[in-house]
Design a protein around this motif. Structure first.
Motif, PDB file in Angstrom:
ATOM      1  N   ARG A 154      -1.162  61.472 -13.719  1.00  0.00           N
ATOM      2  CA  ARG A 154      -1.243  62.010 -12.368  1.00  0.00           C
ATOM      3  C   ARG A 154      -1.481  60.857 -11.398  1.00  0.00           C
ATOM      4  NH1 ARG A 154      -7.176  64.243 -13.222  1.00  0.00           N
ATOM      5  NH2 ARG A 154      -8.275  62.723 -11.939  1.00  0.00           N
ATOM      6  N   PHE A 155      -1.271  61.153 -10.134  1.00  0.00           N
ATOM      7  CA  PHE A 155      -1.469  60.179  -9.062  1.00  0.00           C
ATOM      8  C   PHE A 155      -2.593  60.657  -8.154  1.00  0.00           C
ATOM      9  CE2 PHE A 155       2.821  59.561 -10.506  1.00  0.00           C
ATOM     10  CZ  PHE A 155       2.972  58.178 -10.514  1.00  0.00           C
ATOM     11  N   ASP A 156      -3.627  59.846  -8.049  1.00  0.00           N
ATOM     12  CA  ASP A 156      -4.752  60.142  -7.170  1.00  0.00           C
ATOM     13  C   ASP A 156      -4.754  59.157  -6.008  1.00  0.00           C
ATOM     14  OD1 ASP A 156      -5.408  61.879  -9.220  1.00  0.00           O
ATOM     15  OD2 ASP A 156      -7.426  61.094  -9.534  1.00  0.00           O
ATOM     16  N   VAL A 157      -5.371  59.565  -4.917  1.00  0.00           N
ATOM     17  CA  VAL A 157      -5.550  58.679  -3.770  1.00  0.00           C
ATOM     18  C   VAL A 157      -7.037  58.640  -3.433  1.00  0.00           C
ATOM     19  CG1 VAL A 157      -5.070  58.310  -1.304  1.00  0.00           C
ATOM     20  CG2 VAL A 157      -3.250  59.115  -2.827  1.00  0.00           C
ATOM     21  N   ILE A 158      -7.535  57.441  -3.210  1.00  0.00           N
ATOM     22  CA  ILE A 158      -8.865  57.256  -2.638  1.00  0.00           C
ATOM     23  C   ILE A 158      -8.633  56.755  -1.221  1.00  0.00           C
ATOM     24  CG2 ILE A 158     -10.967  55.862  -2.628  1.00  0.00           C
ATOM     25  CD1 ILE A 158     -11.212  57.638  -4.923  1.00  0.00           C
ATOM     26  N   ALA A 159      -9.066  57.535  -0.249  1.00  0.00           N
ATOM     27  CA  ALA A 159      -8.914  57.188   1.167  1.00  0.00           C
ATOM     28  C   ALA A 159     -10.274  56.752   1.698  1.00  0.00           C
ATOM     29  CB  ALA A 159      -8.388  58.389   1.945  1.00  0.00           C
ATOM     30  N   LEU A 160     -10.326  55.533   2.212  1.00  0.00           N
ATOM     31  CA  LEU A 160     -11.551  54.985   2.777  1.00  0.00           C
ATOM     32  C   LEU A 160     -11.364  54.819   4.279  1.00  0.00           C
ATOM     33  CD1 LEU A 160     -12.021  52.244   0.067  1.00  0.00           C
ATOM     34  CD2 LEU A 160     -13.580  54.151   0.425  1.00  0.00           C
ATOM     35  N   ASP A 161     -12.209  55.475   5.025  1.00  0.00           N
ATOM     36  CA  ASP A 161     -12.168  55.389   6.487  1.00  0.00           C
ATOM     37  C   ASP A 161     -13.375  54.578   6.924  1.00  0.00           C
ATOM     38  OD1 ASP A 161     -12.105  55.691   9.208  1.00  0.00           O
ATOM     39  OD2 ASP A 161     -12.077  57.879   9.184  1.00  0.00           O
ATOM     40  N   THR A 162     -13.153  53.314   7.300  1.00  0.00           N
ATOM     41  CA  THR A 162     -14.273  52.444   7.652  1.00  0.00           C
ATOM     42  C   THR A 162     -14.952  52.863   8.948  1.00  0.00           C
ATOM     43  OG1 THR A 162     -12.823  50.858   8.756  1.00  0.00           O
ATOM     44  CG2 THR A 162     -13.301  50.475   6.423  1.00  0.00           C
ATOM     45  N   ALA A 163     -14.221  53.517   9.835  1.00  0.00           N
ATOM     46  CA  ALA A 163     -14.821  53.942  11.106  1.00  0.00           C
ATOM     47  C   ALA A 163     -15.946  54.954  10.871  1.00  0.00           C
ATOM     48  CB  ALA A 163     -13.759  54.532  12.022  1.00  0.00           C
ATOM     49  N   SER A 164     -15.766  55.841   9.899  1.00  0.00           N
ATOM     50  CA  SER A 164     -16.794  56.852   9.622  1.00  0.00           C
ATOM     51  C   SER A 164     -17.526  56.577   8.307  1.00  0.00           C
ATOM     52  CB  SER A 164     -16.170  58.244   9.576  1.00  0.00           C
ATOM     53  OG  SER A 164     -15.265  58.320   8.482  1.00  0.00           O
ATOM     54  N   ASP A 165     -17.178  55.443   7.649  1.00  0.00           N
ATOM     55  CA  ASP A 165     -17.786  55.076   6.369  1.00  0.00           C
ATOM     56  C   ASP A 165     -17.666  56.225   5.366  1.00  0.00           C
ATOM     57  OD1 ASP A 165     -18.959  53.195   4.714  1.00  0.00           O
ATOM     58  OD2 ASP A 165     -20.984  53.933   5.102  1.00  0.00           O
ATOM     59  N   ARG A 166     -16.461  56.779   5.281  1.00  0.00           N
ATOM     60  CA  ARG A 166     -16.216  57.961   4.450  1.00  0.00           C
ATOM     61  C   ARG A 166     -15.225  57.640   3.340  1.00  0.00           C
ATOM     62  NH1 ARG A 166     -12.776  62.946   5.975  1.00  0.00           N
ATOM     63  NH2 ARG A 166     -13.388  64.411   4.371  1.00  0.00           N
ATOM     64  N   LEU A 167     -15.530  58.070   2.121  1.00  0.00           N
ATOM     65  CA  LEU A 167     -14.631  57.948   0.986  1.00  0.00           C
ATOM     66  C   LEU A 167     -14.179  59.357   0.624  1.00  0.00           C
ATOM     67  CD1 LEU A 167     -15.023  55.865  -2.211  1.00  0.00           C
ATOM     68  CD2 LEU A 167     -14.557  58.306  -2.395  1.00  0.00           C
ATOM     69  N   ARG A 168     -12.875  59.513   0.489  1.00  0.00           N
ATOM     70  CA  ARG A 168     -12.312  60.804   0.101  1.00  0.00           C
ATOM     71  C   ARG A 168     -11.421  60.605  -1.114  1.00  0.00           C
ATOM     72  NH1 ARG A 168      -8.258  64.645   3.586  1.00  0.00           N
ATOM     73  NH2 ARG A 168      -8.123  66.292   2.034  1.00  0.00           N
ATOM     74  N   TRP A 169     -11.715  61.351  -2.181  1.00  0.00           N
ATOM     75  CA  TRP A 169     -10.934  61.295  -3.416  1.00  0.00           C
ATOM     76  C   TRP A 169     -10.028  62.508  -3.460  1.00  0.00           C
ATOM     77  CZ3 TRP A 169     -13.304  62.629  -8.823  1.00  0.00           C
ATOM     78  CH2 TRP A 169     -12.340  62.438  -9.822  1.00  0.00           C
ATOM     79  N   VAL A 170      -8.726  62.267  -3.608  1.00  0.00           N
ATOM     80  CA  VAL A 170      -7.765  63.360  -3.701  1.00  0.00           C
ATOM     81  C   VAL A 170      -7.077  63.259  -5.075  1.00  0.00           C
ATOM     82  CG1 VAL A 170      -5.759  64.469  -2.655  1.00  0.00           C
ATOM     83  CG2 VAL A 170      -7.394  63.228  -1.219  1.00  0.00           C
ATOM     84  N   PRO A 171      -7.603  64.014  -6.057  1.00  0.00           N
ATOM     85  CA  PRO A 171      -6.945  64.031  -7.366  1.00  0.00           C
ATOM     86  C   PRO A 171      -5.594  64.727  -7.260  1.00  0.00           C
ATOM     87  CG  PRO A 171      -9.187  64.926  -7.485  1.00  0.00           C
ATOM     88  CD  PRO A 171      -8.820  64.803  -6.041  1.00  0.00           C
ATOM     89  N   ASP A 172      -4.644  64.249  -8.056  1.00  0.00           N
ATOM     90  CA  ASP A 172      -3.308  64.859  -8.101  1.00  0.00           C
ATOM     91  C   ASP A 172      -2.744  64.993  -6.681  1.00  0.00           C
ATOM     92  OD1 ASP A 172      -1.170  65.733  -9.549  1.00  0.00           O
ATOM     93  OD2 ASP A 172      -1.994  67.700  -9.994  1.00  0.00           O
ATOM     94  N   ALA A 173      -2.763  63.868  -5.957  1.00  0.00           N
ATOM     95  CA  ALA A 173      -2.409  63.841  -4.535  1.00  0.00           C
ATOM     96  C   ALA A 173      -0.940  64.164  -4.287  1.00  0.00           C
ATOM     97  CB  ALA A 173      -2.745  62.480  -3.938  1.00  0.00           C
ATOM     98  N   PHE A 174      -0.080  63.826  -5.238  1.00  0.00           N
ATOM     99  CA  PHE A 174       1.340  64.161  -5.102  1.00  0.00           C
ATOM    100  C   PHE A 174       1.945  64.254  -6.480  1.00  0.00           C
ATOM    101  CE2 PHE A 174       1.003  59.551  -4.845  1.00  0.00           C
ATOM    102  CZ  PHE A 174       1.994  59.109  -5.696  1.00  0.00           C
ATOM    103  N   GLU A 175       3.098  64.913  -6.545  1.00  0.00           N
ATOM    104  CA  GLU A 175       3.759  65.131  -7.824  1.00  0.00           C
ATOM    105  C   GLU A 175       5.039  64.323  -7.908  1.00  0.00           C
ATOM    106  OE1 GLU A 175       4.145  69.175  -8.976  1.00  0.00           O
ATOM    107  OE2 GLU A 175       2.178  69.697  -8.175  1.00  0.00           O
ATOM    108  N   THR A 176       5.426  64.025  -9.141  1.00  0.00           N
ATOM    109  CA  THR A 176       6.654  63.260  -9.353  1.00  0.00           C
ATOM    110  C   THR A 176       7.826  64.177  -9.528  1.00  0.00           C
ATOM    111  OG1 THR A 176       6.238  63.199 -11.744  1.00  0.00           O
ATOM    112  CG2 THR A 176       5.425  61.363 -10.423  1.00  0.00           C
TER     113      THR A 176
END
Length: 124
Positions: free
Chosen positions: A102-124
Motif C-alpha cells: 500500500r501507499f501511505d502519505v505522511i503530511a507535515l505542516d510546519t506552520a501548524s506543527d501538525r503531522l497527518r498520517w494517511v494510510p492507503d492514501a491512493f490505489e494503484t
C-alpha cells in the motif's frame, strides 16, 4: 553542503519514521532511489486480519505560505512516479513480492506543527 530545504526534508523524514515506528511499523529501507523516482520510507506494517503489508511512504513537508497543502501535493503525477519506484523496488527485492502493498502519505505542516498520517492514501 546540504541546503536548508534538504535538511528540513531529512528532519521531516526522520520525524515520520519515528512516528510510524511508534505506531508499530518496522523500517525496511529509507530513501530508495531509482530512475523512476524515490521512495522516502519502505516500512512493514499490518493490514486487515493482521496480515503483513509492505508500506511505501511518501513524506511531504510544507511550510507557511505554500500554494497547496502537503497532502494535496501528492498529485497524480507524483503518485505515478511512486508506483513506478515501488515496482522497481519489488523487482530489486523479489523476497517482498508476496506481500500485499500500500501507499501511505505522511503530511507535515510546519506552520501548524501538525503531522497527518494517511494510510492507503491512493490505489494503484
Amino acid at each position: 553542503m546540504s541546503t536548508l530545504r534538504a535538511r528540513l526534508g531529512e528532519a521531516g523524514e526522520r520525524e515520520a519514521e519515528t512516528y510510524l515506528i511508534g505506531q508499530g511499523l518496522k523500517l525496511v529501507d529509507r530513501n530508495y532511489r531509482c530512475r523512476a523516482g524515490e521512495i522516502d520510507l519502505v516500512m512493514l506494517g499490518r493490514g486487515e486480519d493482521e496480515v503483513e503489508v509492505l508500506v511505501f511512504v511518501e513524506v511531504r513537508l510544507r511550510g507557511a505560505g505554500a500554494q497547496v497543502s502537503a497532502l494535496e501535493s501528492v498529485d497524480e503525477h507524483k503518485q505515478r512516479r511512486l508506483i513506478l519506484a515501488a515496482r522497481h523496488f519489488l523487482m530489486e527485492h523479489p523476497d517482498w513480492n508476496e506481500h500485499p502493498c500500500r501507499f501511505d502519505v505522511i503530511a507535515l505542516d510546519t506552520a501548524s506543527d501538525r503531522l497527518r498520517w494517511v494510510p492507503d492514501a491512493f490505489e494503484t
